[in-house]
Motif scaffolding. Structure first.
Motif, PDB file in Angstrom:
ATOM      1  N   VAL A 101       0.839  -1.211   0.000  1.00 19.36           N
ATOM      2  CA  VAL A 101       0.000   0.000   0.000  1.00 19.36           C
ATOM      3  C   VAL A 101       0.869   1.255   0.000  1.00 19.36           C
ATOM      4  O   VAL A 101       0.587   2.227  -0.714  1.00 19.36           O
ATOM      5  CB  VAL A 101      -0.953  -0.024   1.215  1.00 19.36           C
ATOM      6  CG1 VAL A 101      -1.699   1.297   1.335  1.00 19.36           C
ATOM      7  CG2 VAL A 101      -1.933  -1.175   1.097  1.00 19.36           C
ATOM      8  N   TRP A 102       1.937   1.258   0.800  1.00 21.38           N
ATOM      9  CA  TRP A 102       2.808   2.432   0.875  1.00 21.38           C
ATOM     10  C   TRP A 102       3.521   2.696  -0.445  1.00 21.38           C
ATOM     11  O   TRP A 102       3.760   3.855  -0.809  1.00 21.38           O
ATOM     12  CB  TRP A 102       3.822   2.233   1.992  1.00 21.38           C
ATOM     13  CG  TRP A 102       4.768   3.395   2.155  1.00 21.38           C
ATOM     14  CD1 TRP A 102       6.042   3.511   1.676  1.00 21.38           C
ATOM     15  CD2 TRP A 102       4.489   4.625   2.832  1.00 21.38           C
ATOM     16  NE1 TRP A 102       6.587   4.718   2.011  1.00 21.38           N
ATOM     17  CE2 TRP A 102       5.646   5.432   2.731  1.00 21.38           C
ATOM     18  CE3 TRP A 102       3.384   5.103   3.518  1.00 21.38           C
ATOM     19  CZ2 TRP A 102       5.715   6.687   3.288  1.00 21.38           C
ATOM     20  CZ3 TRP A 102       3.456   6.374   4.084  1.00 21.38           C
ATOM     21  CH2 TRP A 102       4.610   7.144   3.966  1.00 21.38           C
ATOM     22  N   SER A 103       3.838   1.645  -1.184  1.00 20.70           N
ATOM     23  CA  SER A 103       4.568   1.823  -2.444  1.00 20.70           C
ATOM     24  C   SER A 103       3.723   2.490  -3.519  1.00 20.70           C
ATOM     25  O   SER A 103       4.276   3.096  -4.449  1.00 20.70           O
ATOM     26  CB  SER A 103       5.074   0.473  -2.950  1.00 20.70           C
ATOM     27  OG  SER A 103       3.988  -0.397  -3.216  1.00 20.70           O
ATOM     28  N   VAL A 104       2.411   2.381  -3.414  1.00 20.69           N
ATOM     29  CA  VAL A 104       1.554   2.987  -4.439  1.00 20.69           C
ATOM     30  C   VAL A 104       0.872   4.251  -3.934  1.00 20.69           C
ATOM     31  O   VAL A 104       0.007   4.796  -4.630  1.00 20.69           O
ATOM     32  CB  VAL A 104       0.486   1.963  -4.911  1.00 20.69           C
ATOM     33  CG1 VAL A 104       1.147   0.748  -5.519  1.00 20.69           C
ATOM     34  CG2 VAL A 104      -0.439   1.572  -3.770  1.00 20.69           C
ATOM     35  N   THR A 105       1.259   4.718  -2.738  1.00 23.11           N
ATOM     36  CA  THR A 105       0.599   5.911  -2.188  1.00 23.11           C
ATOM     37  C   THR A 105       0.846   7.134  -3.056  1.00 23.11           C
ATOM     38  O   THR A 105      -0.088   7.900  -3.355  1.00 23.11           O
ATOM     39  CB  THR A 105       1.092   6.169  -0.757  1.00 23.11           C
ATOM     40  OG1 THR A 105       0.817   5.020   0.053  1.00 23.11           O
ATOM     41  CG2 THR A 105       0.401   7.377  -0.159  1.00 23.11           C
ATOM     42  N   ASP A 106       2.103   7.343  -3.489  1.00 25.14           N
ATOM     43  CA  ASP A 106       2.421   8.512  -4.314  1.00 25.14           C
ATOM     44  C   ASP A 106       1.663   8.487  -5.644  1.00 25.14           C
ATOM     45  O   ASP A 106       1.139   9.514  -6.096  1.00 25.14           O
ATOM     46  CB  ASP A 106       3.925   8.583  -4.566  1.00 25.14           C
ATOM     47  CG  ASP A 106       4.703   8.817  -3.276  1.00 25.14           C
ATOM     48  OD1 ASP A 106       4.106   9.345  -2.310  1.00 25.14           O
ATOM     49  OD2 ASP A 106       5.891   8.453  -3.219  1.00 25.14           O
ATOM     50  N   ASP A 107       1.604   7.307  -6.277  1.00 25.26           N
ATOM     51  CA  ASP A 107       0.879   7.210  -7.536  1.00 25.26           C
ATOM     52  C   ASP A 107      -0.608   7.459  -7.342  1.00 25.26           C
ATOM     53  O   ASP A 107      -1.256   8.101  -8.176  1.00 25.26           O
ATOM     54  CB  ASP A 107       1.101   5.833  -8.160  1.00 25.26           C
ATOM     55  CG  ASP A 107       2.533   5.644  -8.632  1.00 25.26           C
ATOM     56  OD1 ASP A 107       3.213   6.665  -8.849  1.00 25.26           O
ATOM     57  OD2 ASP A 107       2.962   4.494  -8.778  1.00 25.26           O
ATOM     58  N   ALA A 108      -1.164   6.950  -6.239  1.00 24.84           N
ATOM     59  CA  ALA A 108      -2.586   7.163  -5.980  1.00 24.84           C
ATOM     60  C   ALA A 108      -2.886   8.638  -5.734  1.00 24.84           C
ATOM     61  O   ALA A 108      -3.879   9.178  -6.246  1.00 24.84           O
ATOM     62  CB  ALA A 108      -3.032   6.317  -4.786  1.00 24.84           C
ATOM     63  N   ILE A 109      -2.018   9.323  -4.971  1.00 29.64           N
ATOM     64  CA  ILE A 109      -2.225  10.750  -4.715  1.00 29.64           C
ATOM     65  C   ILE A 109      -2.082  11.548  -6.010  1.00 29.64           C
ATOM     66  O   ILE A 109      -2.866  12.467  -6.280  1.00 29.64           O
ATOM     67  CB  ILE A 109      -1.214  11.244  -3.664  1.00 29.64           C
ATOM     68  CG1 ILE A 109      -1.519  10.579  -2.304  1.00 29.64           C
ATOM     69  CG2 ILE A 109      -1.260  12.758  -3.527  1.00 29.64           C
ATOM     70  CD1 ILE A 109      -0.507  10.901  -1.234  1.00 29.64           C
ATOM     71  N   ARG A 110      -1.113  11.195  -6.838  1.00 28.97           N
ATOM     72  CA  ARG A 110      -0.951  11.887  -8.120  1.00 28.97           C
ATOM     73  C   ARG A 110      -2.161  11.660  -9.020  1.00 28.97           C
ATOM     74  O   ARG A 110      -2.596  12.572  -9.739  1.00 28.97           O
ATOM     75  CB  ARG A 110       0.320  11.398  -8.815  1.00 28.97           C
ATOM     76  CG  ARG A 110       0.702  12.239 -10.032  1.00 28.97           C
ATOM     77  CD  ARG A 110       1.916  11.690 -10.736  1.00 28.97           C
ATOM     78  NE  ARG A 110       3.039  11.544  -9.828  1.00 28.97           N
ATOM     79  CZ  ARG A 110       3.571  10.385  -9.447  1.00 28.97           C
ATOM     80  NH1 ARG A 110       3.042   9.251  -9.901  1.00 28.97           N
ATOM     81  NH2 ARG A 110       4.602  10.324  -8.636  1.00 28.97           N
ATOM     82  N   LEU A 111      -2.727  10.453  -8.970  1.00 33.03           N
ATOM     83  CA  LEU A 111      -3.907  10.170  -9.781  1.00 33.03           C
ATOM     84  C   LEU A 111      -5.105  11.002  -9.315  1.00 33.03           C
ATOM     85  O   LEU A 111      -5.870  11.528 -10.132  1.00 33.03           O
ATOM     86  CB  LEU A 111      -4.234   8.677  -9.702  1.00 33.03           C
ATOM     87  CG  LEU A 111      -5.404   8.175 -10.554  1.00 33.03           C
ATOM     88  CD1 LEU A 111      -5.079   8.364 -12.032  1.00 33.03           C
ATOM     89  CD2 LEU A 111      -5.682   6.707 -10.253  1.00 33.03           C
TER      90      LEU A 111
END
Length: 384
Positions: free
Chosen positions: A96-106
């Motif tokens: 979950v932490w590894s995709v947090t930045d991508d999710a916030i950017r999305l």
């Protein structure tokens, strides 16, 4: 008496109709229908209790190989189960932490994407004056004018007071409060599921011994019960391990393909494709459609968007057609029609959770029906 006319050769050569005489016990059939309806009602009414139990059981099956490996290293089962649960939570948290930045950017790109879609629609409407959408709008306007002219206008009475409904203003604090309460509730349910999974994993074969004790007093019945339970556990463990391995492989291959195609949030969508790969039919379709939209918003052209969506569709198709049938084994395979019906049934019973748990629940049902004599027709129906 007049003699009956002899039958012709054509009439005598006709075969008699085949009849299957199968006595039906109406009472037992009615009781079966009532039992099935009662089970469905219980599944719907007690879903808040049953869904955490099912999730905990599935997690305990996934952690069982790790605990078995640790016990062979002379680590007590209680400590091994705790280490397995900690490892599971750590891996989930890292993912979950590894995709947090991508999710916030999305999420941050959503307003820009909405403006882009609105501008493209506006340009298409301005570019084609005789478009179908404009014709529909003109026809609707003319229909409204005709209806307004044909309807007599009623004069309002003088003693009627006009009332204006004022909508409440938007309060972000209310939405934040409800969102925080939802997160707290989800965290509480997840904690209970992890505790239950830990207790089931740490107990080992306690429940199997209890079932063997309940099965009967004779040695033969106890032996058959042990064989059935071992076979059921083996099939369910193999199914869950295969499902986890294939989903991880789909996530890795999809992320690599999206990175090669130049998609920005390649890691996020790779993990999403791996998670949704556990949902048959609908999961890959949702991922491919979402990737087409995301690709179009990023590249602004249809061809790269088709490449992005097609790469995900090809990877999931190859996994479903080639890899899963080989790893599952024939005993664990189910025919596509039964899987689709089961998906519809469990989504109706447990809604969103039913979509996720449909295949594991059907696998558990098939494993039980394969070993219970009276339920083998059900296993034959859902089997390949």
């Amino acid at each position: 008496m007049a003699e009956s006319e002899p039958k012709t050769n054509a009439e005598s050569s006709e075969p008699e109709p085949i009849e299957i005489r199968s006595p039906v016990n109406i009472r037992s059939a009615a009781l079966t229908v009532i039992l099935v309806l009662a089970v469905i009602i219980i599944l719907q009414f007690a879903q808040q209790v049953l869904i955490p139990i099912v999730l905990a059981v599935l997690i305990s099956y996934m952690l069982a190989p790790i605990v078995t490996f640790l016990t062979r290293l002379y680590i007590p089962r209680v400590i091994g189960a705790l280490l397995a649960v900690v490892l599971f939570v750590t891996g989930l948290g890292v993912a979950v932490w590894s995709v947090t930045d991508d999710a916030i950017r999305l999420v941050e790109d959503m307003p820009r994407a909405a403006r882009q879609v609105r501008d493209s629609i506006r340009q298409q409407r301005l570019g084609s004056d005789d478009s179908a959408l404009q014709k529909v709008e003109e026809a609707a306007t003319e229909i409204e004018k005709t209806a307004a002219e044909a309807t007599p206008t009623a004069r309002p009475a003088s003693d009627i007071q006009r009332v204006q409904v004022v909508q409440p203003t938007f309060r972000a604090a209310d939405y934040l409060w409800w969102g925080s309460m939802g997160i707290i509730g989800f965290a509480g349910e997840a904690t209970m599921i992890l505790f239950l999974a830990y207790f089931l994993t740490a107990s080992g074969d306690l429940y199997k011994r209890k079932l063997v004790k309940i099965a009967g007093d004779t040695l033969s019945r106890k032996k058959i019960t042990v064989q059935i339970l071992d076979e059921i556990n083996r099939q369910i463990e193999n199914f869950l391990i295969t499902l986890f391995a294939t989903s991880a492989l789909v996530a890795a291959l999809t992320a690599a393909a999206l990175w090669w195609l130049g998609l920005r949030e390649w890691l996020f969508w790779g993990i999403v494709s791996g998670v949704l790969n556990t949902i048959p039919y609908f999961g890959p379709v949702i991922v491919s459609g979402a990737l087409f939209v995301v690709g179009y918003l990023q590249f602004g052209a249809f061809i790269p968007s088709f490449y992005v969506a097609g790469a995900a569709a090809i990877i999931t198709s190859l996994e479903g057609w080639l890899l899963s049938p080989v790893l599952m084994g024939r005993a664990a395979r189910m025919n596509p029609g039964a899987v689709f019906v089961g998906l519809l049934f469990w989504s109706w019973v447990w809604e969103a959770w039913g979509v996720i748990l449909a295949v594991p629940m059907m696998m558990i049902l098939k494993a039980v029906c394969d070993r219970v004599e009276d339920l083998k027709p059900v296993a034959e129906l859902i089997g390949e």
